[in-house]
Design a protein around this motif. Structure first.
Motif, PDB file in Angstrom:
ATOM      1  N   ASP A 146       0.596  -1.182   0.547  1.00  0.00           N
ATOM      2  CA  ASP A 146      -0.332   0.489  -0.329  1.00  0.00           C
ATOM      3  C   ASP A 146       0.606   1.681   0.032  1.00  0.00           C
ATOM      4  O   ASP A 146       0.724   1.814   0.468  1.00  0.00           O
ATOM      5  CB  ASP A 146      -1.055  -0.426   1.254  1.00  0.00           C
ATOM      6  N   ALA A 147       1.652   0.947  -0.631  1.00  0.00           N
ATOM      7  CA  ALA A 147       3.490   2.838  -1.183  1.00  0.00           C
ATOM      8  C   ALA A 147       3.332   2.712  -2.232  1.00  0.00           C
ATOM      9  O   ALA A 147       3.002   0.905  -3.270  1.00  0.00           O
ATOM     10  CB  ALA A 147       4.118   1.351  -0.013  1.00  0.00           C
ATOM     11  N   PHE A 148       3.878   3.432  -2.443  1.00  0.00           N
ATOM     12  CA  PHE A 148       5.136   3.573  -4.424  1.00  0.00           C
ATOM     13  C   PHE A 148       5.977   2.504  -4.409  1.00  0.00           C
ATOM     14  O   PHE A 148       5.775   2.615  -5.391  1.00  0.00           O
ATOM     15  CB  PHE A 148       5.718   4.961  -4.104  1.00  0.00           C
ATOM     16  N   GLY A 149       6.331   1.498  -3.553  1.00  0.00           N
ATOM     17  CA  GLY A 149       7.124   0.008  -3.916  1.00  0.00           C
ATOM     18  C   GLY A 149       8.227  -0.176  -2.603  1.00  0.00           C
ATOM     19  O   GLY A 149       8.058  -0.189  -0.944  1.00  0.00           O
ATOM     20  N   PRO A 150       8.651  -1.564  -2.920  1.00  0.00           N
ATOM     21  CA  PRO A 150       8.852  -1.488  -2.002  1.00  0.00           C
ATOM     22  C   PRO A 150      10.983  -1.197  -1.425  1.00  0.00           C
ATOM     23  O   PRO A 150      11.461  -1.507  -0.797  1.00  0.00           O
ATOM     24  CB  PRO A 150       9.384  -3.147  -2.474  1.00  0.00           C
ATOM     25  N   ASP A 151      11.502  -0.854  -2.472  1.00  0.00           N
ATOM     26  CA  ASP A 151      12.515   0.748  -1.813  1.00  0.00           C
ATOM     27  C   ASP A 151      12.039   1.928  -1.601  1.00  0.00           C
ATOM     28  O   ASP A 151      11.093   2.564  -1.569  1.00  0.00           O
ATOM     29  CB  ASP A 151      12.957   0.312  -3.714  1.00  0.00           C
ATOM     30  N   PRO A 152      13.149   2.813  -0.962  1.00  0.00           N
ATOM     31  CA  PRO A 152      12.477   4.256  -0.825  1.00  0.00           C
ATOM     32  C   PRO A 152      12.350   5.366  -1.896  1.00  0.00           C
ATOM     33  O   PRO A 152      12.644   5.245  -3.168  1.00  0.00           O
ATOM     34  CB  PRO A 152      14.299   4.703   0.381  1.00  0.00           C
ATOM     35  N   THR A 153      11.351   6.208  -1.605  1.00  0.00           N
ATOM     36  CA  THR A 153      10.798   7.046  -2.668  1.00  0.00           C
ATOM     37  C   THR A 153      11.930   8.340  -2.454  1.00  0.00           C
ATOM     38  O   THR A 153      12.203   8.555  -0.879  1.00  0.00           O
ATOM     39  CB  THR A 153       9.411   6.854  -2.565  1.00  0.00           C
ATOM     40  N   PRO A 154      12.370   9.172  -3.191  1.00  0.00           N
ATOM     41  CA  PRO A 154      12.421  10.770  -2.822  1.00  0.00           C
ATOM     42  C   PRO A 154      11.640  11.180  -1.941  1.00  0.00           C
ATOM     43  O   PRO A 154      10.191  10.975  -2.441  1.00  0.00           O
ATOM     44  CB  PRO A 154      13.072  10.666  -3.817  1.00  0.00           C
ATOM     45  N   SER A 155      12.454  11.559  -0.891  1.00  0.00           N
ATOM     46  CA  SER A 155      11.335  12.227   0.045  1.00  0.00           C
ATOM     47  C   SER A 155      11.052  13.834  -0.707  1.00  0.00           C
ATOM     48  O   SER A 155      12.000  14.218  -1.476  1.00  0.00           O
ATOM     49  CB  SER A 155      11.839  12.120   1.679  1.00  0.00           C
ATOM     50  N   THR A 175      17.435   0.265  -6.480  1.00  0.00           N
ATOM     51  CA  THR A 175      16.229  -0.661  -6.750  1.00  0.00           C
ATOM     52  C   THR A 175      16.831  -2.022  -6.393  1.00  0.00           C
ATOM     53  O   THR A 175      16.135  -2.701  -6.789  1.00  0.00           O
ATOM     54  CB  THR A 175      15.272  -0.011  -7.746  1.00  0.00           C
ATOM     55  N   PRO A 176      17.216  -2.286  -5.117  1.00  0.00           N
ATOM     56  CA  PRO A 176      17.299  -3.509  -4.788  1.00  0.00           C
ATOM     57  C   PRO A 176      16.513  -4.613  -4.633  1.00  0.00           C
ATOM     58  O   PRO A 176      16.818  -5.389  -4.740  1.00  0.00           O
ATOM     59  CB  PRO A 176      18.845  -3.110  -3.476  1.00  0.00           C
ATOM     60  N   ALA A 177      15.152  -3.565  -3.739  1.00  0.00           N
ATOM     61  CA  ALA A 177      14.550  -5.102  -3.762  1.00  0.00           C
ATOM     62  C   ALA A 177      13.718  -5.088  -5.030  1.00  0.00           C
ATOM     63  O   ALA A 177      13.431  -6.018  -4.869  1.00  0.00           O
ATOM     64  CB  ALA A 177      13.657  -3.817  -3.290  1.00  0.00           C
ATOM     65  N   HIS A 178      13.316  -4.187  -5.726  1.00  0.00           N
ATOM     66  CA  HIS A 178      12.783  -4.887  -6.427  1.00  0.00           C
ATOM     67  C   HIS A 178      13.969  -5.366  -7.540  1.00  0.00           C
ATOM     68  O   HIS A 178      13.529  -6.817  -8.007  1.00  0.00           O
ATOM     69  CB  HIS A 178      13.261  -3.139  -7.633  1.00  0.00           C
ATOM     70  N   ASP A 179      14.640  -4.997  -7.470  1.00  0.00           N
ATOM     71  CA  ASP A 179      16.517  -6.057  -8.458  1.00  0.00           C
ATOM     72  C   ASP A 179      15.894  -7.292  -8.265  1.00  0.00           C
ATOM     73  O   ASP A 179      15.603  -8.758  -8.602  1.00  0.00           O
ATOM     74  CB  ASP A 179      17.873  -5.260  -8.578  1.00  0.00           C
ATOM     75  N   ALA A 180      16.012  -7.793  -6.790  1.00  0.00           N
ATOM     76  CA  ALA A 180      15.986  -9.044  -6.064  1.00  0.00           C
ATOM     77  C   ALA A 180      15.613  -9.700  -6.504  1.00  0.00           C
ATOM     78  O   ALA A 180      14.504 -11.046  -6.939  1.00  0.00           O
ATOM     79  CB  ALA A 180      16.040  -8.651  -4.547  1.00  0.00           C
ATOM     80  N   LEU A 181      14.118  -8.736  -6.552  1.00  0.00           N
ATOM     81  CA  LEU A 181      12.142 -10.082  -6.583  1.00  0.00           C
ATOM     82  C   LEU A 181      11.967  -9.952  -8.476  1.00  0.00           C
ATOM     83  O   LEU A 181      12.009 -10.479  -8.713  1.00  0.00           O
ATOM     84  CB  LEU A 181      11.118  -8.997  -6.370  1.00  0.00           C
TER      85      LEU A 181
END
Length: 227
Positions: A146-155, A175-181
């Protein structure tokens, strides 16, 4: 029972920083033309959407190359609340292999950040640590959030340490979490909503548009469960 867990596509809706803005405007009208059509301008990652491996991996599969059956998920809801802004989600917060049914292929992570949709605070969502992403790979499951994604988003905050919601010094780059998945062709469904009150186990349908060579696509995400 069914529940729509997707965001409406509409002009001016929130988008990931730097992504195209969304506009939905009349093209033909009943009054002028006798029928109605509209023009939609959007990025492929607007609103509730799925990521294709090509999103972060140059040689990854495009969205139209992924079998449509892979977007009908046996989902497990994981309630992670309460979480702090930009909090790192560790592997220990996710189910152990022994706690997961064999047919589960998507963990839907309820962070509570859906409540901040349309505000700058939505950027400051929690994110998966590398260990958590590896746990998903070990389990063979994708993630919905329920968020922009699994990696941090620029604040929206200007620099690390400048108040609540500002970036943390130890946040990962890229995008390490994106890449891993995505390197294991595990699905990522982003910007879900309506997760409150869902049962722990349910089906989630999130079928993308068949965009030739696409790196992702908006979806109509619908949860189904026995009442």
């Amino acid at each position: 029972m069914f529940r729509d867990c997707s965001r409406p596509i509409e002009t001016g809706m929130p988008t990931f920083p730097g992504d195209p803005e969304v506009t939905l405007a009349p093209d033909a009208t009943h009054e002028a033309d006798g029928y109605a059509t509209s023009e939609l301008r959007t990025g492929t990652h607007a609103g509730t959407h799925v990521d294709a491996p090509r999103h972060t991996l140059p040689e990854g599969a495009a969205i139209d190359e992924v079998d449509a059956r892979q977007f009908a998920f046996d989902a497990r809801l994981v309630d992670l609340r309460p979480l702090e802004p930009r909090e790192a989600i560790p592997a220990e917060a996710l189910p152990e292999p022994s706690d997961l049914d064999a047919d589960t292929d998507l963990l839907v992570l309820r962070t509570g950040w859906a409540a901040h949709w349309g505000t700058d605070r939505y950027r400051d969502h929690p994110y998966l640590t590398g260990a958590a992403a590896r746990r998903c790979r070990e389990l063979g499951v994708g993630v919905g959030l329920d968020a922009f994604g699994p990696d941090p988003t620029p604040s929206a905050s200007p620099a690390p340490g400048e108040g609540t919601g500002s970036p943390r010094e130890d946040e990962p780059d890229g995008t390490p979490a994106h890449d891993a998945l995505l390197s294991d062709s595990l699905p990522i469904v982003e910007n879900l909503c309506g997760l409150d009150g869902l049962p722990e186990r349910f089906r989630l349908y999130a079928f993308p548009l068949r965009l030739r060579g696409g790196d992702g696509s908006p979806v109509r995400a619908v949860a189904e469960w026995e009442g």
